[in-house]
Design a protein around this motif. Sequence first.
Motif, mmCIF file in Angstrom:
data_model
loop_
_atom_site.group_PDB
_atom_site.id
_atom_site.type_symbol
_atom_site.label_atom_id
_atom_site.label_comp_id
_atom_site.label_asym_id
_atom_site.label_seq_id
_atom_site.Cartn_x
_atom_site.Cartn_y
_atom_site.Cartn_z
ATOM 1 N N PRO A 485 0.825 -1.207 0.000
ATOM 2 C CA PRO A 485 0.000 0.000 0.000
ATOM 3 C C PRO A 485 0.857 1.254 0.000
ATOM 4 O O PRO A 485 1.921 1.294 0.610
ATOM 5 N N LEU A 486 0.381 2.286 -0.684
ATOM 6 C CA LEU A 486 1.132 3.540 -0.756
ATOM 7 C C LEU A 486 1.147 4.238 0.604
ATOM 8 O O LEU A 486 0.126 4.278 1.297
ATOM 9 N N ASP A 487 2.282 4.783 0.959
ATOM 10 C CA ASP A 487 2.412 5.592 2.172
ATOM 11 C C ASP A 487 2.034 7.019 1.785
ATOM 12 O O ASP A 487 2.869 7.808 1.348
ATOM 13 N N MET A 488 0.745 7.361 1.945
ATOM 14 C CA MET A 488 0.270 8.661 1.472
ATOM 15 C C MET A 488 0.859 9.808 2.282
ATOM 16 O O MET A 488 1.005 10.923 1.780
ATOM 17 N N GLY A 489 1.203 9.548 3.547
ATOM 18 C CA GLY A 489 1.872 10.582 4.339
ATOM 19 C C GLY A 489 3.216 10.946 3.741
ATOM 20 O O GLY A 489 3.577 12.127 3.644
ATOM 21 N N ALA A 490 3.964 9.921 3.308
ATOM 22 C CA ALA A 490 5.270 10.174 2.684
ATOM 23 C C ALA A 490 5.107 10.890 1.348
ATOM 24 O O ALA A 490 5.887 11.795 1.012
ATOM 25 N N VAL A 491 4.099 10.505 0.575
ATOM 26 C CA VAL A 491 3.856 11.166 -0.716
ATOM 27 C C VAL A 491 3.553 12.647 -0.498
ATOM 28 O O VAL A 491 4.087 13.522 -1.198
ATOM 29 N N LYS A 492 2.736 12.919 0.502
ATOM 30 C CA LYS A 492 2.370 14.310 0.788
ATOM 31 C C LYS A 492 3.598 15.121 1.221
ATOM 32 O O LYS A 492 3.754 16.291 0.830
ATOM 33 N N ARG A 493 4.474 14.499 2.009
ATOM 34 C CA ARG A 493 5.695 15.205 2.432
ATOM 35 C C ARG A 493 6.583 15.526 1.233
ATOM 36 O O ARG A 493 7.178 16.603 1.161
ATOM 37 N N HIS A 494 6.655 14.596 0.288
ATOM 38 C CA HIS A 494 7.490 14.818 -0.888
ATOM 39 C C HIS A 494 6.863 15.832 -1.850
ATOM 40 O O HIS A 494 7.537 16.290 -2.783
ATOM 41 N N ALA A 495 5.600 16.164 -1.622
ATOM 42 C CA ALA A 495 4.920 17.145 -2.482
ATOM 43 C C ALA A 495 5.068 18.578 -1.953
ATOM 44 O O ALA A 495 4.586 19.524 -2.582
ATOM 45 N N ARG A 496 5.733 18.760 -0.815
ATOM 46 C CA ARG A 496 5.821 20.099 -0.215
ATOM 47 C C ARG A 496 6.520 21.096 -1.126
ATOM 48 O O ARG A 496 6.103 22.251 -1.238
ATOM 49 N N LEU A 497 7.605 20.698 -1.770
ATOM 50 C CA LEU A 497 8.320 21.614 -2.652
ATOM 51 C C LEU A 497 7.427 22.030 -3.817
ATOM 52 O O LEU A 497 7.406 23.208 -4.205
ATOM 53 N N PHE A 498 6.674 21.094 -4.366
ATOM 54 C CA PHE A 498 5.740 21.376 -5.456
ATOM 55 C C PHE A 498 4.706 22.405 -5.008
ATOM 56 O O PHE A 498 4.408 23.380 -5.715
ATOM 57 N N GLU A 499 4.147 22.193 -3.807
ATOM 58 C CA GLU A 499 3.134 23.103 -3.287
ATOM 59 C C GLU A 499 3.716 24.501 -3.051
ATOM 60 O O GLU A 499 3.085 25.519 -3.383
ATOM 61 N N LYS A 500 4.904 24.557 -2.508
ATOM 62 C CA LYS A 500 5.529 25.842 -2.205
ATOM 63 C C LYS A 500 5.877 26.622 -3.470
ATOM 64 O O LYS A 500 5.622 27.831 -3.573
ATOM 65 N N LEU A 501 6.428 25.911 -4.464
ATOM 66 C CA LEU A 501 6.846 26.579 -5.706
ATOM 67 C C LEU A 501 5.658 27.146 -6.478
ATOM 68 O O LEU A 501 5.704 28.268 -6.999
ATOM 69 N N PHE A 502 4.591 26.359 -6.551
ATOM 70 C CA PHE A 502 3.477 26.725 -7.423
ATOM 71 C C PHE A 502 2.282 27.291 -6.667
ATOM 72 O O PHE A 502 1.263 27.630 -7.278
ATOM 73 N N GLY A 503 2.391 27.409 -5.342
ATOM 74 C CA GLY A 503 1.323 28.013 -4.557
ATOM 75 C C GLY A 503 0.016 27.246 -4.610
ATOM 76 O O GLY A 503 -1.065 27.840 -4.709
ATOM 77 N N VAL A 504 0.099 25.913 -4.567
ATOM 78 C CA VAL A 504 -1.095 25.079 -4.649
ATOM 79 C C VAL A 504 -1.125 24.101 -3.476
ATOM 80 O O VAL A 504 -0.131 23.925 -2.761
ATOM 81 N N GLU A 505 -2.255 23.446 -3.309
ATOM 82 C CA GLU A 505 -2.393 22.345 -2.358
ATOM 83 C C GLU A 505 -2.600 21.067 -3.162
ATOM 84 O O GLU A 505 -3.414 21.031 -4.088
ATOM 85 N N THR A 506 -1.861 20.031 -2.837
ATOM 86 C CA THR A 506 -2.013 18.756 -3.544
ATOM 87 C C THR A 506 -2.927 17.824 -2.751
ATOM 88 O O THR A 506 -2.861 17.758 -1.524
ATOM 89 N N VAL A 507 -3.776 17.113 -3.474
ATOM 90 C CA VAL A 507 -4.675 16.125 -2.876
ATOM 91 C C VAL A 507 -4.500 14.823 -3.663
ATOM 92 O O VAL A 507 -4.646 14.816 -4.894
ATOM 93 N N PHE A 508 -4.205 13.741 -2.958
ATOM 94 C CA PHE A 508 -3.935 12.455 -3.612
ATOM 95 C C PHE A 508 -5.061 11.464 -3.301
ATOM 96 O O PHE A 508 -5.419 11.279 -2.139
ATOM 97 N N ARG A 509 -5.576 10.853 -4.363
ATOM 98 C CA ARG A 509 -6.617 9.841 -4.205
ATOM 99 C C ARG A 509 -6.246 8.611 -5.027
ATOM 100 O O ARG A 509 -5.674 8.739 -6.110
ATOM 101 N N ILE A 510 -6.585 7.442 -4.512
ATOM 102 C CA ILE A 510 -6.208 6.182 -5.154
ATOM 103 C C ILE A 510 -7.452 5.465 -5.673
ATOM 104 O O ILE A 510 -8.488 5.427 -5.001
ATOM 105 N N ARG A 511 -7.317 4.902 -6.860
ATOM 106 C CA ARG A 511 -8.381 4.066 -7.407
ATOM 107 C C ARG A 511 -7.756 2.878 -8.107
ATOM 108 O O ARG A 511 -6.714 3.012 -8.753
#
Length: 526
Positions: A485-511
Amino acid sequence: MRVAAIHLGSYSFHLLVAEITGASSFRILVQDAMLMQLGRTALLTGRLDPNDMARGLQCLAEFRRLTLSRRVERTFAIATGVIREAENGDDFLRRACRVGGFHIRTISGREEARLIHLAVSRGLGLQERALLVDIGGGSVRLSVGDGDRIYFATALRLGFLRMHGRFITKDPVSKLEARALASFLRESLRASAAAIRRRNPSRVIATGSPVTVLSTLARRLRASPGPGQDGAERVRRSEIRRIISSLAELPAIERAGRFDLDSVQAESLPTALMILDAVLGSAGRRAVEISSADLCEGVIHDFLQARPPSAAPPAEGDPRMQAVLDLAARCDYPAEHSHRVALLAGQIFRQTAGLHGLGQVEGRLLERASILHDIGYHISYSGHHKHAHHLVMHSELRGFTPAERRLLANLVRYHRGAAPRASHASFRALSPPEQQVVRRLSAVLRIADALDMSHFCVVDEIQLRAAGRRIYFLLLANGMFRRAPLDMGAVKRHARLFEKLFGVETVFRIRRSRPRPSDSETPNRT
């Protein structure tokens, strides 16, 4: 490709490291086991002892060191027996995941039986119908099957640690306690024995730590080893009963000395062999074949059966890409993971063009950096992103200008760890436009790498949707998701630079994506 299987059992923890050599074959590189005896107290009290848990965590730390030194790409870890039953088993598993750095899956007794059957049937090339007996510390797994399917499987709470703790209080074992245990085993095996006889197996094959010792003791009773079919050693029931008598009449300490046993093995071995004798008696069999196959081998065979197709390597004809692939190969890179990261990074890059404003040249740079991002493992896991930077800067890369090499080296450097900053000399050497490229591409690469942190290639496709300042990542996962199973907490932590650079919030959903043939149940499953 190198993989590892780890089994956390009631009696011992096992590690197997293997090199995948074909679509259905592997070569064992490392096989290790450490006696834990978690079930010695937990099977009686219902809770894992704190001291036992501490030893277990130390063992997993050592297993992690071994897998890193052998440059393992994927680790499959499973927990069975007492960990599955203990009140504080989940707490131990949470701590174990942190120490080991891998996901640990708890499996049922029937799943244990299926994996053991898979290991034995593949290892012995099983054709005819056979009864497989796996004697563990917490339970005994019984299955009847051939090379194509399993006809019957069950797990009974008759493991040797459980039975020893419940029935054996004397040292040496008293005749009264031995009779009580034998009577209990006959009654407990009655229903399963009837089901086994209806399937009429032609062979009995036993696995597990105690039966491995049995094969050594049986050789002492005769001049020749008496191999059975397919190289499996055959031991008669009459020999087992003679061995039990010889062991049971001695105190454990004398038993260990006379038969060259480990002190831990010596204590519970008579009980384990009494269980095997009871199974043979209930099934009406006079002999058993000993197999060295274990659960870890079954785990790897299971992975090979369900393995998703690898991401296609880049198209030929690009000399720079060929130079990248040559460097990656020289560094023995984790190919499937690296190409999966390249696939996911490309999907994110194309769907966020409106945010980063970069073009095809930068897209190709991202693809090449994705392939090279983990080559630092060639030197060491610790600080491998910095090692990757060094390798890119100082290795042969045909067709790259000095400026392109610096960009590529910085991008692999920043796929993890600290974000790009001017205090870093290598980043400071870039021009402001080049720094901007590295920042934006590394933000994408970090997310793609996090989505395959397990190296199981779980995510096949990413679909992005923007809603205001939110970016929704729909992750289409394949059948490997149940193994890692994906560690969504780790994915979210690795998305911090993306969020900071582009001024967005990332939301991850699995299907779950549409199942492929490799995701479906195989004929070898119960």
